[in-house]
Design a protein around this motif. Structure first.
Motif, PDB file in Angstrom:
ATOM      1  N   VAL A   1       0.942  -1.112  -0.137  1.00 45.52           N
ATOM      2  CA  VAL A   1       0.043   0.011   0.098  1.00 45.52           C
ATOM      3  C   VAL A   1       0.820   1.262   0.018  1.00 45.52           C
ATOM      4  O   VAL A   1       2.063   1.327   0.706  1.00 45.52           O
TER       5      VAL A   1
ATOM      6  N   MET B   1       0.265   5.166   0.821  1.00 45.32           N
ATOM      7  CA  MET B   1      -0.923   6.011   1.469  1.00 45.32           C
ATOM      8  C   MET B   1      -0.825   7.305   1.109  1.00 45.32           C
ATOM      9  O   MET B   1       0.219   7.762   0.531  1.00 45.32           O
ATOM     10  N   GLN B   2      -1.795   8.189   1.280  1.00 48.17           N
ATOM     11  CA  GLN B   2      -1.815   9.441   0.943  1.00 48.17           C
ATOM     12  C   GLN B   2      -0.586  10.320   1.374  1.00 48.17           C
ATOM     13  O   GLN B   2      -0.528  10.522   2.367  1.00 48.17           O
TER      14      GLN B   2
ATOM     15  N   ASN C   1       2.306  11.167   6.946  1.00 42.77           N
ATOM     16  CA  ASN C   1       2.030  10.455   8.387  1.00 42.77           C
ATOM     17  C   ASN C   1       2.225   9.068   8.078  1.00 42.77           C
ATOM     18  O   ASN C   1       1.873   8.399   8.928  1.00 42.77           O
ATOM     19  N   ALA C   2       2.517   8.490   6.948  1.00 38.80           N
ATOM     20  CA  ALA C   2       2.627   6.994   6.790  1.00 38.80           C
ATOM     21  C   ALA C   2       3.796   6.454   7.298  1.00 38.80           C
ATOM     22  O   ALA C   2       3.915   5.420   7.352  1.00 38.80           O
ATOM     23  N   LEU C   3       4.620   7.329   7.387  1.00 43.33           N
ATOM     24  CA  LEU C   3       5.769   6.672   8.042  1.00 43.33           C
ATOM     25  C   LEU C   3       6.051   6.830   9.592  1.00 43.33           C
ATOM     26  O   LEU C   3       5.633   8.114  10.032  1.00 43.33           O
ATOM     27  N   ASN C   4       6.737   5.844  10.440  1.00 48.86           N
ATOM     28  CA  ASN C   4       6.484   6.059  11.707  1.00 48.86           C
ATOM     29  C   ASN C   4       7.752   7.321  12.300  1.00 48.86           C
ATOM     30  O   ASN C   4       8.809   7.086  11.855  1.00 48.86           O
ATOM     31  N   PRO C   5       7.028   8.458  12.897  1.00 48.09           N
ATOM     32  CA  PRO C   5       8.147   9.404  13.361  1.00 48.09           C
ATOM     33  C   PRO C   5       9.310   9.108  14.106  1.00 48.09           C
ATOM     34  O   PRO C   5      10.115   9.702  14.205  1.00 48.09           O
ATOM     35  N   VAL C   6       8.952   7.887  14.824  1.00 51.47           N
ATOM     36  CA  VAL C   6      10.314   7.771  15.750  1.00 51.47           C
ATOM     37  C   VAL C   6      11.236   6.669  15.508  1.00 51.47           C
ATOM     38  O   VAL C   6      11.973   6.108  16.032  1.00 51.47           O
TER      39      VAL C   6
ATOM     40  N   GLN D   1      12.106   1.316   8.763  1.00 50.92           N
ATOM     41  CA  GLN D   1      11.011   0.934   8.301  1.00 50.92           C
ATOM     42  C   GLN D   1      10.979   0.110   7.162  1.00 50.92           C
ATOM     43  O   GLN D   1       9.998  -0.640   6.817  1.00 50.92           O
TER      44      GLN D   1
ATOM     45  N   TYR E   1      15.339  10.536  10.042  1.00 52.95           N
ATOM     46  CA  TYR E   1      13.792  10.077  10.552  1.00 52.95           C
ATOM     47  C   TYR E   1      12.856  10.966   9.616  1.00 52.95           C
ATOM     48  O   TYR E   1      13.349  11.710   8.657  1.00 52.95           O
TER      49      TYR E   1
ATOM     50  N   HIS F   1      10.655  13.109   9.637  1.00 52.68           N
ATOM     51  CA  HIS F   1      10.418  14.625   9.643  1.00 52.68           C
ATOM     52  C   HIS F   1      11.781  15.281   9.077  1.00 52.68           C
ATOM     53  O   HIS F   1      11.521  16.660   8.863  1.00 52.68           O
ATOM     54  N   GLU F   2      12.774  14.773   8.807  1.00 52.79           N
ATOM     55  CA  GLU F   2      13.824  15.348   8.219  1.00 52.79           C
ATOM     56  C   GLU F   2      13.868  15.299   6.521  1.00 52.79           C
ATOM     57  O   GLU F   2      14.686  16.241   5.943  1.00 52.79           O
TER      58      GLU F   2
ATOM     59  N   LYS G   1       9.162  12.102   0.998  1.00 46.43           N
ATOM     60  CA  LYS G   1       8.672  10.996   2.050  1.00 46.43           C
ATOM     61  C   LYS G   1       7.737  10.237   1.198  1.00 46.43           C
ATOM     62  O   LYS G   1       7.757   8.889   1.197  1.00 46.43           O
TER      63      LYS G   1
END
Lengths: 321, 331
Positions: free
Chosen positions: A89, A91-92, A96-101, A107, A144, A146-147, A153
């Motif tokens: 899958v 995702m949109q 937000n589909a990647l684990n932020p931590v 992943q 990560y 967010h970087e 992403k």
């Protein structure tokens, strides 16, 4: 045998019927675009096919045959073996589909380890290779989410979907939250990847332009129903359903003399309302009396199909004459 | 790293202002607390000027300027000297705190950690098996217990378990016949005395952690990345722990670190109800006896511990949340 066959699928959220009696067929290597406006049930269809519906969503009727096996009654334990290895899958927007931590590498690795474990060195190589496929430098693997920028992403999310070389990928609005330049870049990238990996895909988007560019066939959804399916080129030239026609008019042809964008007046239907009649009739310029009282059947014509009283009449005339 | 240095500087600034406020507040109050004390003595009969002078000197009530007092104050703090308690004269404030602190640290510290660990664990389990028998029973029981007025529940416990049936002692930190010391008999007695207070604290505080964690976890389970993790066919355990709980626990860790700071202040109600020889009781007696040096000493300790706990919360966040660690990205 078709890779994916959805038969009379109905998905409900409580009393809201988000997907109603939808059937479709996907051949190996084929990309089927699914378009529709918000609330048309296109994303729900994607999640239902992968059995990832969020509560209280549930499949209340129908079958989802993947390589001939029905996924609907299948236990999650069985299904887990197919996940990602066979069905992945995207995702949109990947935002937000990647684990932020967790790092990007982590992943990729947990997907690999869950299905086909390999040595650390091999895994490193694989992650680097996958990232390079989507033109991301391998050194970003240890960053990560967010970087990374939104476009990056999204590309990571695509690379992640490809890591186990799945047979089917569900793309849920993969380009929606991105600006047009990045969208175009990702679509080009996807076309290249498709040639190389030959995966099948359900490409869900509200952007008819993008879908027409990447998909072989396009399914148009309205009010939870499949209203028309056609080969992409045919759909553009010769839409059968008034809704498709109206949708095409929303996209101006930049080469034409006068650019006129026409919206579709009215609002999408209430999905809790199950009264008979064509769901599009209140907004349809060509609605007849029959449309108000009788729900049009979906008439399948091989690769294509339409659910419209008016179109059905034309099809009949065409076949007889 | 830069983030930690910034936080460290903030910590020092906060400590400085807290200690300064702690110094200023009593001095800004109308009247002089020490004079109140003198007045009390005077009420018992006339005092000789020598006696008044002696008390003034003893309490450090000379007529230095505020600035000099301030410098003196800092000097004494660095020498761990908080003055002499009025109530427990001739014992120093430091001595009183040193007596009470271990009781509180053990009782409240252990129960706070236990409450957090158990509550969070149950919260994760309840959210993961949402709607199951475990979830509905645990969650409804905790919603009920967390709304107990603490002292009421403690009194009921004392009445049933300490009075009606004398299963547990109903007051004190150890048997009155014993002398505090580091031996098995004493430790056994102390543990025995702490069971009832610890139980009542756990019952009334577990619910908060459990409900908060359950809420966070349910929100996290609906995040795209958890749905994607499910799509990846990851093992249930990875999904629940690494994806959902790992993200859901972040806000809880912060409140946990901060609640650790309040451990030193003791649980006043618990300690009062159980006559437990901890900081809460000490603080209560300081306040009710207008024992200003003791109060100030305790407040200072609480302030310092809370500030340090806040700092600890920041440090923990740095380790748990990469978005804070690199101090950039989407702020």
């Amino acid at each position: 045998m078709a890779l994916l066959e959805v038969e009379h699928l109905t998905v409900t959220y409580g009393n809201v019927h988000a997907v109603r009696d939808v059937s479709l067929k996907l051949e190996p290597g084929e990309i089927l675009g699914v378009v529709g406006e918000s609330g048309s049930g296109k994303s729900t269809l994607g999640y239902a096919v992968t059995k990832l519906l969020r509560s209280p969503g549930q499949i209340s009727a129908g079958r989802v045959l993947f390589e001939g096996q029905d996924l609907v009654p299948m236990a999650e334990r069985e299904l887990r073996k197919k996940r990602w290895k066979d069905i992945a899958v995207v995702m949109q927007s990947g935002m937000n589909a990647l684990n932020p931590v967790a790092t990007i590498r982590r992943q990729f690795e947990d997907a690999i380890m869950a299905h086909s474990p390999m040595s650390q060195t091999k895994m490193r190589e694989r992650v680097a290779e996958m990232l390079q496929l989507v033109n991301i430098d391998a050194r970003y693997a240890d960053n990560y989410p967010h970087e990374l920028s939104g476009g990056m992403k999204q590309r990571v999310a695509i690379a992640l979907a490809l890591v186990l070389d799945p047979k089917l990928i569900i793309f849920d609005e993969p380009t929606t939250a991105l600006d047009v330049v990045v969208q175009r870049y990702i679509v080009q990238n996807l076309k290249m990847l498709r040639k190389r990996y030959n995966f099948s895909a359900l490409f869900i988007s509200h952007d008819l332009g993008t879908v027409l560019e990447i998909a072989d066939r396009v399914a148009v959804m309205y009010g939870g129903k499949m209203v028309e399916v056609q080969a992409a080129g045919e759909l553009l030239k010769n839409p059968r359903h008034p809704y498709t026609e109206a949708l095409l008019k929303c996209f101006p042809d930049p080469r034409s003399e006068q650019i006129e964008v026409l919206g579709i007046p009215g609002t999408p239907p209430d999905l809790a309302d199950l009264s008979p009649g064509c769901p599009f009739h209140p907004r349809c310029a060509m609605a007849m009396d029959r449309c108000r009282v009788e729900t049009p059947e979906y008439i399948s014509m091989g690769e294509a199909g339409v659910a419209c009283h008016l179109a059905a009449r034309e099809v009949e005339v065409g076949q007889n004459g | 790293m830069r983030y930690l240095v910034r936080r460290g500087i903030m910590l020092l600034l906060t400590l400085w202002s807290a200690i300064t406020l702690n110094f200023l507040l009593p001095r800004l109050m109308p009247g002089n607390p020490a004079e109140v004390m003198l007045a009390k003595f005077k009420g018992k009969g006339n005092m000789s000027p020598q006696a008044i002078h002696a008390i003034k000197v003893m309490l450090g009530l000379n007529n230095e300027s505020l600035w000099q007092q301030y410098l003196q104050y800092w000097h004494e703090i660095f020498h761990w000297n908080f003055g002499v308690s009025y109530t427990y004269f001739p014992f120093s404030v430091t001595h009183e705190i040193a007596q009470a602190l271990p009781w509180t640290l053990v009782l409240i510290g252990v129960t706070t950690v236990m409450s957090f660990v158990i509550g969070t664990g149950l919260g994760i389990a309840a959210a993961w098996k949402r709607g199951s028998l475990l979830d509905s029973s645990v969650t409804s029981i905790f919603t009920f217990t967390s709304s107990f007025p603490y002292f009421w529940f403690a009194l009921i416990c004392i009445f049933l378990l300490g009075f009606e049936t004398t299963v547990f002692p109903n007051s004190g930190g150890f048997a009155a016949t014993m002398n505090p010391g580091f031996n098995m008999a004493f430790i056994g007695s102390a543990v025995y005395h702490s069971i009832l207070p610890a139980f009542t604290i756990l019952v009334s505080s577990l619910g908060g952690w459990q409900l908060q964690m359950r809420n966070n976890m349910i929100a996290a389970l609906n995040e795209d990345y958890v749905v994607l993790a499910r799509a990846k066919g990851l093992p249930e355990r990875t999904l629940a722990i690494l994806y959902a709980a790992r993200n859901a626990i972040l806000p809880n860790m912060t409140s946990f670190a901060m609640s650790l700071g309040f451990v030193v202040s003791g649980a006043i109600l618990v300690e009062l109800v159980f006559s437990y020889p901890g900081m809460g009781n000490l603080l209560y007696s300081a306040v009710s006896n207008e024992d200003f040096p003791l109060m100030q000493g305790i407040f200072l300790m609480i302030v310092v511990c809370v500030v340090l706990a806040n700092f600890a919360a920041d440090v923990i966040n740095v380790f748990l949340d990469p978005r804070v660690r690199r101090g950039g990205g989407e702020a």
